[in-house]
Design an enzyme around this catalytic site. Structure first.
Site, PDB file in Angstrom:
ATOM      1  N   PHE A 125       5.292  -1.351  -1.727  1.00  0.00           N
ATOM      2  CA  PHE A 125       5.355  -0.276  -0.745  1.00  0.00           C
ATOM      3  C   PHE A 125       5.696  -0.932   0.589  1.00  0.00           C
ATOM      4  O   PHE A 125       5.183  -1.999   0.913  1.00  0.00           O
ATOM      5  CB  PHE A 125       4.009   0.463  -0.668  1.00  0.00           C
ATOM      6  CG  PHE A 125       4.056   1.654   0.241  1.00  0.00           C
ATOM      7  CD1 PHE A 125       4.641   2.834  -0.176  1.00  0.00           C
ATOM      8  CD2 PHE A 125       3.556   1.578   1.526  1.00  0.00           C
ATOM      9  CE1 PHE A 125       4.711   3.933   0.673  1.00  0.00           C
ATOM     10  CE2 PHE A 125       3.630   2.675   2.390  1.00  0.00           C
ATOM     11  CZ  PHE A 125       4.204   3.853   1.951  1.00  0.00           C
ATOM     12  N   ASP A 192      -2.936  -4.825  -3.706  1.00  0.00           N
ATOM     13  CA  ASP A 192      -2.853  -3.498  -3.103  1.00  0.00           C
ATOM     14  C   ASP A 192      -3.067  -2.490  -4.233  1.00  0.00           C
ATOM     15  O   ASP A 192      -2.239  -2.386  -5.141  1.00  0.00           O
ATOM     16  CB  ASP A 192      -1.487  -3.325  -2.444  1.00  0.00           C
ATOM     17  CG  ASP A 192      -1.326  -1.952  -1.803  1.00  0.00           C
ATOM     18  OD1 ASP A 192      -2.012  -0.995  -2.235  1.00  0.00           O
ATOM     19  OD2 ASP A 192      -0.493  -1.813  -0.898  1.00  0.00           O
ATOM     20  N   TYR A 217      -6.961   8.347  -0.256  1.00  0.00           N
ATOM     21  CA  TYR A 217      -6.497   9.738  -0.172  1.00  0.00           C
ATOM     22  C   TYR A 217      -5.597  10.134  -1.330  1.00  0.00           C
ATOM     23  O   TYR A 217      -5.108  11.256  -1.365  1.00  0.00           O
ATOM     24  CB  TYR A 217      -5.831  10.044   1.171  1.00  0.00           C
ATOM     25  CG  TYR A 217      -4.765   9.081   1.668  1.00  0.00           C
ATOM     26  CD1 TYR A 217      -3.490   9.085   1.137  1.00  0.00           C
ATOM     27  CD2 TYR A 217      -5.043   8.208   2.702  1.00  0.00           C
ATOM     28  CE1 TYR A 217      -2.519   8.230   1.621  1.00  0.00           C
ATOM     29  CE2 TYR A 217      -4.083   7.349   3.189  1.00  0.00           C
ATOM     30  CZ  TYR A 217      -2.825   7.364   2.656  1.00  0.00           C
ATOM     31  OH  TYR A 217      -1.866   6.513   3.141  1.00  0.00           O
ATOM     32  N   LYS A 218      -5.374   9.211  -2.244  1.00  0.00           N
ATOM     33  CA  LYS A 218      -4.556   9.537  -3.413  1.00  0.00           C
ATOM     34  C   LYS A 218      -5.501   9.958  -4.546  1.00  0.00           C
ATOM     35  O   LYS A 218      -6.056  11.052  -4.511  1.00  0.00           O
ATOM     36  CB  LYS A 218      -3.679   8.341  -3.773  1.00  0.00           C
ATOM     37  CG  LYS A 218      -2.713   7.954  -2.628  1.00  0.00           C
ATOM     38  CD  LYS A 218      -1.867   6.745  -2.987  1.00  0.00           C
ATOM     39  CE  LYS A 218      -1.070   6.232  -1.794  1.00  0.00           C
ATOM     40  NZ  LYS A 218       0.062   7.118  -1.447  1.00  0.00           N
ATOM     41  N   ARG A 364       9.202  12.006  -8.136  1.00  0.00           N
ATOM     42  CA  ARG A 364       7.913  11.461  -8.582  1.00  0.00           C
ATOM     43  C   ARG A 364       6.971  12.593  -8.966  1.00  0.00           C
ATOM     44  O   ARG A 364       6.816  13.569  -8.220  1.00  0.00           O
ATOM     45  CB  ARG A 364       7.228  10.680  -7.449  1.00  0.00           C
ATOM     46  CG  ARG A 364       7.776   9.320  -7.199  1.00  0.00           C
ATOM     47  CD  ARG A 364       6.767   8.430  -6.455  1.00  0.00           C
ATOM     48  NE  ARG A 364       6.048   9.127  -5.381  1.00  0.00           N
ATOM     49  CZ  ARG A 364       5.125   8.561  -4.626  1.00  0.00           C
ATOM     50  NH1 ARG A 364       4.788   7.288  -4.814  1.00  0.00           N
ATOM     51  NH2 ARG A 364       4.516   9.233  -3.673  1.00  0.00           N
TER      52      ARG A 364
END
Lengths: 389, 389
Positions: A125, A192, A217-218, A364
């Site tokens: 990312f 990560d 938050y995912k 996605r």
């Protein structure tokens, strides 16, 4: 098609995690497949926020700092710990993933005297690479991108920053194997976990991972921009010398001494005053994990993504190509390469099938095991076929 | 004593800001004098949090990022701007004060080629000094503490980090004069406004201030640990080269390119994904400033702190000594040096008069003009006299 529909209903009916969905505030009319970007709100969050604002803040005012607020970063960290295979006292919650990457990379370089190279997973990312470059510029280190499949490390490699799941393709990497190969080269590893925490087994302690960061938050459903977490195992805490050394990481913060003396514990990973509203929203959101095992979550998300791929193969065919591995080396998302992916995703969203677009050409679809349904996976594939027709 | 009581009632009756108190969720039975540490909750916050969690997050889900969330750090910054004398487009909200100090100090050193010294206000809140030391260690700069009254700068001084209000004594410094003297030495100035924003006039643009940071949970009432702000004037934005260069500060964040290219605007001060719940709580909290001028706030807090000092002189006498300046060079708090200050404050809090203790021997009483009352100031002094008797 009718057999897919029947199978979807059967799979939902047999789903051991099906009852978790009622813990979330979700519209049944929407197929939400973007929980890998922003998890859906657990119902407990709204109520907890009222308590925090009206009672803890409103009635107890400043006294609440001594009644649970001050220690919330470590307490909430200990609630995340079992989800990533960490013993208590090794995770602190606060700041953003980017800020925590900054702390961990500088600390890793300081532990690696004589070694000067940061290796970043070449599919990372973007923020990881940006922060690595910034750290390199400040410290005189170098940065090199390398694929996790064929890491070539050397005697100058200080730390490898690796993503457990590739945010774009959904490919999942083997934490144990990569960690072992990094350690074999005498380097440290920083994982990560943004796209894996709450979706995949991690086992940080068991694999001897050196550092990890992740976002909440995912798949942890902590709310938009919820604070990130930082893992530093007990064995490395005394030497974890991080640069965002604000007063919250002090051994005795309220002594307010002029010199910084870091906490001997994981609190040394803190910087400034924690965002209590966001942190306690996350705390409430973590209630949905009570009684849930990551093994069950993993079994379901493999089945759910597998079923979605099957539906796509059957209904959409060659108009898209499946980027995500078809074997079990995938995370909890399915990425489809598709011409005009951006307007295609807009059309899907207009039909209440919500995924996201990642450049240059990727659709996605994230599957959250706690609220995802097989019937939704089928509806997403059906809608995609309609949009592309 | 009865004349103090009469005067308190008359002053409350004549207070042009008296009507603001009803915007806050406060118990009338409590005298809250710690708004300089944690502001009281504006009533609008609880309601807004429900809307953010249930509607923006719950119903709109990921789509809310495009419906106001992504730009909230700059939008909320623009709402703070008039309170500190800044034109729009120069303040971004996010991260902690400590993290923003880190950004600004590194950026200042990078702008100051050939200069290598950070001077820190010797009465600074501790985190400023901790962060300055950390920055010095990373960059090779040196740190020197100096009193703001007699700054001795030299050709090596890159940046001076100054607190507008001394957190311990409540002494306020002249931003214009200090800024001018720093500039006369060819250095940059970074103001820490934590204890002044929302209480004192600042006029950042008018005084040509180079950088400022501040916290939003004190006199701005944003909630516990609400995100801090960073001010960089337009003239310095293109050269503001900050080290927490996460993806949120990228020129085109969602292009997700491997190389970092900073936003040309104040967004380059951002790091990771903003804490939306805390940020929108702050946004709601800022509603109480509609129609309020800082001049009115300042007039009231000078009068209120002055009246409190008068009550203390009259009722408590020599059992405490007033540390805060008696002239107008004070912020919005009164600090009293007192033997056994820590247990004395505990006793006050047990009687619902809430201030705080700062080591070694200071009782702090903060007065928030938007909800402070003269009758409360008198009650605080009376209670203190009782406790000390």
């Amino acid at each position: 098609m009718s057999s897919l529909a029947e199978r979807a209903r059967e799979l939902d009916a047999a789903d051991p995690l099906a009852s978790c969905r009622k813990l979330f505030d979700l519209d049944d009319s929407v197929v939400y497949l973007d929980g890998n970007s922003l998890g859906a709100p657990p119902l407990s969050v709204a109520e907890r926020m009222q308590d925090v604002v009206r009672n803890q803040w409103g009635r107890r005012l400043i006294r609440s700092w001594g009644e649970g607020w001050w220690t919330a970063p470590e307490r909430v960290g200990d609630r995340i710990a079992p989800l990533v295979g960490a013993a208590p006292g090794q995770i602190v919650v606060g700041d953003s993933t980017s800020a925590n990457l900054f702390k961990a990379l500088v600390a890793a370089l300081r532990m690696s005297k004589g070694r000067n190279e940061i290796v970043v997973d070449s599919a990372t990312f973007p923020t990881d690479g940006y922060i690595a470059s910034s750290v390199a510029r400040l410290t005189g280190a170098t940065v090199r991108a390398a694929p996790l499949d064929s890491l070539e490390l050397n005697a100058n490699t200080a730390v490898v920053l690796a993503n457990q799941v590739d945010y774009r393709t959904g490919r999942a990497y083997d934490v144990a194997a990569v960690t072992a190969s990094v350690h074999a080269a005498g380097a440290l590893v920083l994982w990560d976990l943004c796209h894996s925490v709450g979706a995949l087994p991690v086992d940080l302690d068991a694999h001897g991972v050196d550092f990890a960061v992740g976002c909440t938050y995912k798949f942890l459903n902590g709310g938009p921009g919820a604070p990130a977490f930082l893992y530093v195992p007990t064995r490395l805490q005394a030497s974890f010398d991080q640069p965002l050394a604000g007063w919250n990481g002090h051994r005795v913060p309220f002594a307010m001494t002029p010199d910084f003396e870091p906490s001997p514990e994981i609190a040394r990973g803190r910087c400034g005053t924690p965002d209590i509203l966001s942190l306690l929203a996350l705390d409430a959101a973590l209630d949905v994990w009570d009684g849930v095992t990551i093994a069950d979550v993993r079994a379901k998300n493999l089945a759910l993504t597998g079923f979605f791929i099957e539906c796509v193969d059957s209904l959409v065919g060659s108009r898209v190509s499946v980027v995500t591995p078809r074997d079990s080396s995938r995370g909890s998302q399915v990425s489809l390469a598709c011409e005009d992916a951006s307007p295609v995703m807009e059309a899907l969203i207009a039909r209440d099938v919500i995924g996201d677009f990642r450049p240059p050409n990727v659709l996605r679809f994230g599957f959250a095991a706690l609220y995802g349904r097989y019937t939704d996976a089928l509806r997403a594939a059906t809608t995609l076929a309609d949009v592309l027709a």
